[in-house]
Design a protein around this motif. Sequence first.
Motif, PDB file in Angstrom:
ATOM      1  N   LEU A  98      41.996  42.740  38.017  1.00 37.42           N
ATOM      2  CA  LEU A  98      43.171  42.048  38.953  1.00 37.42           C
ATOM      3  C   LEU A  98      44.304  41.423  37.901  1.00 37.42           C
ATOM      4  CD1 LEU A  98      41.285  39.884  41.479  1.00 37.42           C
ATOM      5  CD2 LEU A  98      42.788  41.949  41.871  1.00 37.42           C
ATOM      6  N   THR A  99      44.086  41.743  36.574  1.00 37.81           N
ATOM      7  CA  THR A  99      45.149  41.113  35.674  1.00 37.81           C
ATOM      8  C   THR A  99      45.832  42.333  34.903  1.00 37.81           C
ATOM      9  OG1 THR A  99      43.469  40.926  33.876  1.00 37.81           O
ATOM     10  CG2 THR A  99      43.713  39.050  35.204  1.00 37.81           C
ATOM     11  N   PRO A 100      47.199  42.038  34.412  1.00 39.29           N
ATOM     12  CA  PRO A 100      47.916  43.144  33.977  1.00 39.29           C
ATOM     13  C   PRO A 100      47.273  43.181  32.274  1.00 39.29           C
ATOM     14  CG  PRO A 100      49.265  41.540  34.821  1.00 39.29           C
ATOM     15  CD  PRO A 100      47.901  41.067  35.102  1.00 39.29           C
ATOM     16  N   VAL A 135      48.567  36.919  43.063  1.00 32.26           N
ATOM     17  CA  VAL A 135      47.036  37.041  42.916  1.00 32.26           C
ATOM     18  C   VAL A 135      46.810  35.766  41.839  1.00 32.26           C
ATOM     19  CG1 VAL A 135      46.766  38.397  40.928  1.00 32.26           C
ATOM     20  CG2 VAL A 135      45.427  38.856  43.229  1.00 32.26           C
ATOM     21  N   LEU A 136      47.658  35.308  41.318  1.00 31.01           N
ATOM     22  CA  LEU A 136      47.452  34.117  39.942  1.00 31.01           C
ATOM     23  C   LEU A 136      46.743  33.306  40.634  1.00 31.01           C
ATOM     24  CD1 LEU A 136      50.578  34.098  37.793  1.00 31.01           C
ATOM     25  CD2 LEU A 136      48.261  34.992  37.344  1.00 31.01           C
ATOM     26  N   PRO A 137      46.667  32.448  41.628  1.00 34.71           N
ATOM     27  CA  PRO A 137      45.735  31.469  42.066  1.00 34.71           C
ATOM     28  C   PRO A 137      44.444  31.962  42.530  1.00 34.71           C
ATOM     29  CG  PRO A 137      47.763  31.619  43.733  1.00 34.71           C
ATOM     30  CD  PRO A 137      47.757  32.610  42.704  1.00 34.71           C
ATOM     31  N   PHE A 138      44.109  33.091  43.024  1.00 31.07           N
ATOM     32  CA  PHE A 138      42.768  33.748  43.076  1.00 31.07           C
ATOM     33  C   PHE A 138      42.301  33.981  41.785  1.00 31.07           C
ATOM     34  CE2 PHE A 138      45.328  34.689  46.838  1.00 31.07           C
ATOM     35  CZ  PHE A 138      44.616  34.045  47.719  1.00 31.07           C
ATOM     36  N   VAL A 139      43.126  34.407  40.995  1.00 30.59           N
ATOM     37  CA  VAL A 139      42.480  34.662  39.483  1.00 30.59           C
ATOM     38  C   VAL A 139      41.907  33.564  38.928  1.00 30.59           C
ATOM     39  CG1 VAL A 139      42.828  35.509  37.228  1.00 30.59           C
ATOM     40  CG2 VAL A 139      43.584  36.822  39.064  1.00 30.59           C
ATOM     41  N   GLY A 140      42.684  32.253  39.008  1.00 26.47           N
ATOM     42  CA  GLY A 140      42.299  31.070  38.489  1.00 26.47           C
ATOM     43  C   GLY A 140      41.097  30.764  38.966  1.00 26.47           C
ATOM     44  N   LEU A 141      40.793  30.672  40.389  1.00 29.01           N
ATOM     45  CA  LEU A 141      39.814  30.238  41.244  1.00 29.01           C
ATOM     46  C   LEU A 141      38.541  31.079  40.601  1.00 29.01           C
ATOM     47  CD1 LEU A 141      40.871  29.827  44.895  1.00 29.01           C
ATOM     48  CD2 LEU A 141      40.084  28.122  43.184  1.00 29.01           C
ATOM     49  N   MET A 200      31.332  36.999  24.933  1.00 32.03           N
ATOM     50  CA  MET A 200      30.969  37.956  25.709  1.00 32.03           C
ATOM     51  C   MET A 200      32.181  38.096  26.946  1.00 32.03           C
ATOM     52  SD  MET A 200      27.293  39.064  27.516  1.00 32.03           S
ATOM     53  CE  MET A 200      27.639  37.571  28.770  1.00 32.03           C
ATOM     54  N   ASN A 201      32.458  36.826  27.511  1.00 31.01           N
ATOM     55  CA  ASN A 201      33.110  36.967  28.582  1.00 31.01           C
ATOM     56  C   ASN A 201      34.538  37.515  28.264  1.00 31.01           C
ATOM     57  OD1 ASN A 201      31.489  35.685  30.437  1.00 31.01           O
ATOM     58  ND2 ASN A 201      31.965  33.552  29.783  1.00 31.01           N
ATOM     59  N   VAL A 202      35.050  37.080  26.947  1.00 37.88           N
ATOM     60  CA  VAL A 202      36.389  37.654  26.538  1.00 37.88           C
ATOM     61  C   VAL A 202      36.346  39.212  26.493  1.00 37.88           C
ATOM     62  CG1 VAL A 202      38.092  37.539  24.731  1.00 37.88           C
ATOM     63  CG2 VAL A 202      36.950  35.392  25.640  1.00 37.88           C
ATOM     64  N   LEU A 203      35.146  39.584  25.899  1.00 42.68           N
ATOM     65  CA  LEU A 203      35.315  41.250  25.673  1.00 42.68           C
ATOM     66  C   LEU A 203      35.289  41.761  27.014  1.00 42.68           C
ATOM     67  CD1 LEU A 203      34.329  43.666  23.966  1.00 42.68           C
ATOM     68  CD2 LEU A 203      32.145  43.180  24.381  1.00 42.68           C
ATOM     69  N   LEU A 204      34.583  41.317  27.971  1.00 41.97           N
ATOM     70  CA  LEU A 204      34.380  41.894  29.346  1.00 41.97           C
ATOM     71  C   LEU A 204      35.650  41.721  29.912  1.00 41.97           C
ATOM     72  CD1 LEU A 204      30.725  40.600  30.413  1.00 41.97           C
ATOM     73  CD2 LEU A 204      31.532  43.448  30.060  1.00 41.97           C
ATOM     74  N   LEU A 205      36.626  40.737  29.894  1.00 37.22           N
ATOM     75  CA  LEU A 205      37.733  40.311  30.650  1.00 37.22           C
ATOM     76  C   LEU A 205      38.816  41.552  29.948  1.00 37.22           C
ATOM     77  CD1 LEU A 205      38.278  36.683  30.713  1.00 37.22           C
ATOM     78  CD2 LEU A 205      37.909  38.346  32.723  1.00 37.22           C
ATOM     79  N   ILE A 206      38.589  41.685  28.630  1.00 35.69           N
ATOM     80  CA  ILE A 206      39.627  42.574  27.940  1.00 35.69           C
ATOM     81  C   ILE A 206      39.168  44.184  28.536  1.00 35.69           C
ATOM     82  CG2 ILE A 206      40.380  43.749  25.782  1.00 35.69           C
ATOM     83  CD1 ILE A 206      40.057  40.783  24.554  1.00 35.69           C
ATOM     84  N   VAL A 207      38.016  44.534  28.558  1.00 34.42           N
ATOM     85  CA  VAL A 207      37.484  45.762  29.162  1.00 34.42           C
ATOM     86  C   VAL A 207      37.759  45.930  30.274  1.00 34.42           C
ATOM     87  CG1 VAL A 207      35.333  47.197  29.486  1.00 34.42           C
ATOM     88  CG2 VAL A 207      35.589  45.967  27.211  1.00 34.42           C
ATOM     89  N   GLY A 208      37.890  45.105  31.314  1.00 35.45           N
ATOM     90  CA  GLY A 208      38.106  45.077  32.613  1.00 35.45           C
ATOM     91  C   GLY A 208      39.669  45.189  32.637  1.00 35.45           C
ATOM     92  N   CYS A 209      40.633  44.918  31.989  1.00 34.42           N
ATOM     93  CA  CYS A 209      41.869  45.016  32.035  1.00 34.42           C
ATOM     94  C   CYS A 209      42.312  46.509  31.864  1.00 34.42           C
ATOM     95  CB  CYS A 209      42.609  44.082  31.039  1.00 34.42           C
ATOM     96  SG  CYS A 209      42.598  42.368  31.523  1.00 34.42           S
ATOM     97  N   VAL A 210      41.532  47.169  30.867  1.00 33.90           N
ATOM     98  CA  VAL A 210      41.803  48.381  30.538  1.00 33.90           C
ATOM     99  C   VAL A 210      41.168  49.505  30.912  1.00 33.90           C
ATOM    100  CG1 VAL A 210      43.159  47.861  28.484  1.00 33.90           C
ATOM    101  CG2 VAL A 210      40.833  48.248  28.321  1.00 33.90           C
ATOM    102  N   MET A 211      39.831  49.395  31.776  1.00 28.15           N
ATOM    103  CA  MET A 211      38.901  50.358  32.087  1.00 28.15           C
ATOM    104  C   MET A 211      38.183  50.020  33.331  1.00 28.15           C
ATOM    105  SD  MET A 211      35.660  50.833  29.727  1.00 28.15           S
ATOM    106  CE  MET A 211      35.986  52.397  28.719  1.00 28.15           C
ATOM    107  N   ASP A 212      38.189  51.120  34.375  1.00 32.98           N
ATOM    108  CA  ASP A 212      37.635  50.775  35.453  1.00 32.98           C
ATOM    109  C   ASP A 212      36.127  50.238  35.530  1.00 32.98           C
ATOM    110  OD1 ASP A 212      36.037  53.755  36.885  1.00 32.98           O
ATOM    111  OD2 ASP A 212      36.814  53.469  34.797  1.00 32.98           O
ATOM    112  N   MET A 213      35.637  49.710  36.528  1.00 32.07           N
ATOM    113  CA  MET A 213      34.517  49.010  36.497  1.00 32.07           C
ATOM    114  C   MET A 213      33.321  49.864  36.202  1.00 32.07           C
ATOM    115  SD  MET A 213      32.869  46.295  39.329  1.00 32.07           S
ATOM    116  CE  MET A 213      34.315  45.192  39.217  1.00 32.07           C
ATOM    117  N   VAL A 214      33.131  51.193  37.031  1.00 28.69           N
ATOM    118  CA  VAL A 214      31.982  51.721  36.851  1.00 28.69           C
ATOM    119  C   VAL A 214      31.953  52.427  35.311  1.00 28.69           C
ATOM    120  CG1 VAL A 214      30.863  54.264  37.566  1.00 28.69           C
ATOM    121  CG2 VAL A 214      32.233  52.524  39.277  1.00 28.69           C
ATOM    122  N   SER A 215      32.906  52.975  34.606  1.00 28.37           N
ATOM    123  CA  SER A 215      32.754  53.144  33.254  1.00 28.37           C
ATOM    124  C   SER A 215      32.329  52.209  32.525  1.00 28.37           C
ATOM    125  CB  SER A 215      34.293  53.764  32.875  1.00 28.37           C
ATOM    126  OG  SER A 215      34.585  54.843  33.770  1.00 28.37           O
TER     127      SER A 215
END
Length: 103
Positions: free
Chosen positions: A52-54, A78-84, A1-16
């Motif tokens: 926050l990710t390309p 932003v990479l160190p913050f994404v890691g945290l 589920m985490n991987v799916l949500l990360l991929i969706v977050g990369c290509v779609m805005d949060m509200v949608s």
Amino acid sequence: MNVLLLIVGCVMDMVSAIVILAPLLVSLGRVYGIDPVHLGIIMIINLEIGLLTPPLGINLIVAMSAFRENFSSIARGVLPFVGLMLVGLLIVSFVPALSLGLQ
């Protein structure tokens, strides 16, 4: 589920993403016994990391225009913050008692 949500977050805005995925994931979470509040926290963290990710990185594009920097320098900064945030996501995902304050 985490991987799916990360991929969706990369290509779609949060509200949608929340409007589309929340009903599906809440019903799936009920089947597996996941608390809806805990699931919501996991969704928000995942989608924010995705923003926050390309390749799209909507928040990176906003920062690029605000700071008048190129995309690659903003992404590197932003990479160190994404890691945290990923470490925090792993803690929240796999130790639910910490995120909900349960004992």
